[in-house]
Write a protein that holds these residues in place. Structure first.
Motif, PDB file in Angstrom:
ATOM      1  N   CYS A 324     -26.348  16.794  50.870  1.00 25.47           N
ATOM      2  CA  CYS A 324     -25.818  17.952  50.152  1.00 25.47           C
ATOM      3  C   CYS A 324     -26.682  19.166  50.493  1.00 25.47           C
ATOM      4  N   CYS A 327     -28.333  20.478  46.815  1.00 24.37           N
ATOM      5  CA  CYS A 327     -29.383  19.764  46.070  1.00 24.37           C
ATOM      6  C   CYS A 327     -30.126  18.742  46.919  1.00 24.37           C
ATOM      7  N   SER A 329     -29.372  15.849  47.922  1.00 25.87           N
ATOM      8  CA  SER A 329     -29.147  14.415  47.730  1.00 25.87           C
ATOM      9  C   SER A 329     -28.302  13.896  48.899  1.00 25.87           C
ATOM     10  N   CYS A 343     -20.256  17.059  45.616  1.00 25.36           N
ATOM     11  CA  CYS A 343     -21.495  16.438  45.148  1.00 25.36           C
ATOM     12  C   CYS A 343     -21.548  16.495  43.621  1.00 25.36           C
ATOM     13  N   CYS A 345     -23.809  17.578  41.907  1.00 27.67           N
ATOM     14  CA  CYS A 345     -24.437  18.831  41.461  1.00 27.67           C
ATOM     15  C   CYS A 345     -23.402  19.943  41.297  1.00 27.67           C
TER      16      CYS A 345
HETATM   17 ZN    ZN Z   1     -25.574  18.350  45.573  1.00 29.82          ZN
END
Ligand code: ZN
Length: 361
Positions: A324, A327, A329, A343, A345
């Motif tokens: 991502c 963020c 991840s 995602c 987030c």
């Molecule tokens: Zn994210």
């Protein structure tokens, strides 16, 4: 100082006599290639032994005493032919290439190469000095800088009958430091077109290219219907050959312009270091703009060297698509048909744009 190579290709306009000698050289190099390939095959079959280049070069010297006409052509071109045959075998032994094949007289791509010994190959007063051919008319659409040393030259005749010379040069260059600013862009390889940039530009395959491809498919279907080896088959094969070189040239031209635009605009370009072979195996590259990416990256690299800019390659195992860009991840899976990267987030973004952001950062 670092050493670099650069090739310059020019149209040449041989006289009738020069044309005859060029074709004799095509014929002689083909003959030598086939003859020595045959020798290697027979020796392997009878004694399970492989021949080295040096042994074949000695054989060539004695062969020249028997076959007078070989003295007419550039002797260096014959030696290079043996070296190329040796390279073809080395490639086969290393499992990189297929077993060397005999060269056909009817092959539409004709060429021979020669080394520049004692500076016999040079441009002088707008003409090309060349072994055996002496003085060739050349269309110099650009200059070969004085700092470039010509190492190897290849004369070719395209299916449409046009002659070219490609001069491979060597030169030395200082590398300038990369400017420390934010004028940087990331490109994500995009198999259906070419790339998606971190500024959401898309490098498309040009429209004319698809048009040529439709035409090529049609001409190839006609070729498949003809009797192999017949006159009509050869005529059609020539047509296909001309189309192939048109596609090749227009693709190179397009990629040159596109890479130049990017190099002019940005100080550094970040790209993925892709293993194109593995992509091919996975069959992803079927619709690729003919693996234009590999050629495009090479162009970016050498243009960056000349203009003091930088191409930065990202580790090929870096998960640029699965990460991502907001963020950081990393998803465990991302299906090929998931066009939007979403995602937890809250980020929801075009998957290739997301990847290009990651490549940039
Ligand atoms: Zn994210």
């Amino acid at each position: 100082m670092k050493k670099y190579n650069k090739a310059f290709k020019f149209r040449i306009l041989p006289t009738k006599a020069q044309e005859i000698l060029i074709h004799k050289t095509f014929g002689s190099t083909r003959l030598i290639y086939n003859m020595f390939l045959d020798k290697r095959i027979k020796l392997y079959e009878s004694e399970k032994k492989s021949t080295a280049y040096n042994a074949q070069a000695k054989e060539l010297t004695s062969l020249k005493k028997e076959l007078e006409f070989l003295k007419e052509v550039d002797s260096m071109s014959l030696q290079i032919t043996l070296k190329n045959l040796d390279k073809a075998f080395q490639g086969f032994f290393k499992k990189i290439t297929k077993y060397p094949k005999f060269k056909s007289k009817r092959n539409t791509k004709k060429s021979y190469s020669t080394n520049n010994v004692n500076n016999v190959i040079r441009i002088e007063n707008g003409r090309l000095k060349f072994p055996k051919l002496k003085c060739l008319k050349i269309k110099l659409h650009r200059l070969v800088p004085n700092t470039h040393k010509i190492k190897l030259a290849t004369i070719s005749c395209e299916p449409n009958g046009a002659y070219y010379v490609s001069l491979l040069t060597e030169f030395q260059l200082d590398i300038k430091p990369v400017p420390n600013d934010n004028n940087i862009i990331g490109l994500d390889y995009f198999s259906k077109e070419l790339f998606v940039s971190s500024e959401n530009q898309r490098g498309h395959a040009p429209k004319f290219y698809n048009k040529y491809h439709d035409k090529l498919a049609k001409e190839q279907r006609i070729l498949a219907r003809r009797t192999k080896g017949s006159n009509n088959w050869y005529k059609q094969k020539l047509k296909v050959g001309i189309l192939h070189s048109k596609i090749k040239n227009s693709r190179a031209d397009y990629l040159h312009k596109l890479s130049k635009k990017l190099i002019d605009k940005y100080n550094a370009i970040c790209i993925e270091d892709l293993d194109l072979k593995s992509i091919k195996i996975k069959n992803l590259a079927k619709h690729t703009f003919d693996n234009a990416w590999g050629m495009f990256v090479l162009m970016l690299e050498y243009k960056s060297i000349f203009s003091g800019k930088q191409v930065i390659k990202i580790d090929r195992y870096y998960p640029s698509s699965k990460t991502c860009s907001s963020c950081s991840s990393v998803k465990s899976t991302l299906k090929l048909d998931e066009k939007i990267y979403s995602c937890n987030c809250g980020l929801s973004i075009d998957r290739d744009l997301n990847a290009s952001y990651n490549i940039l950062s």
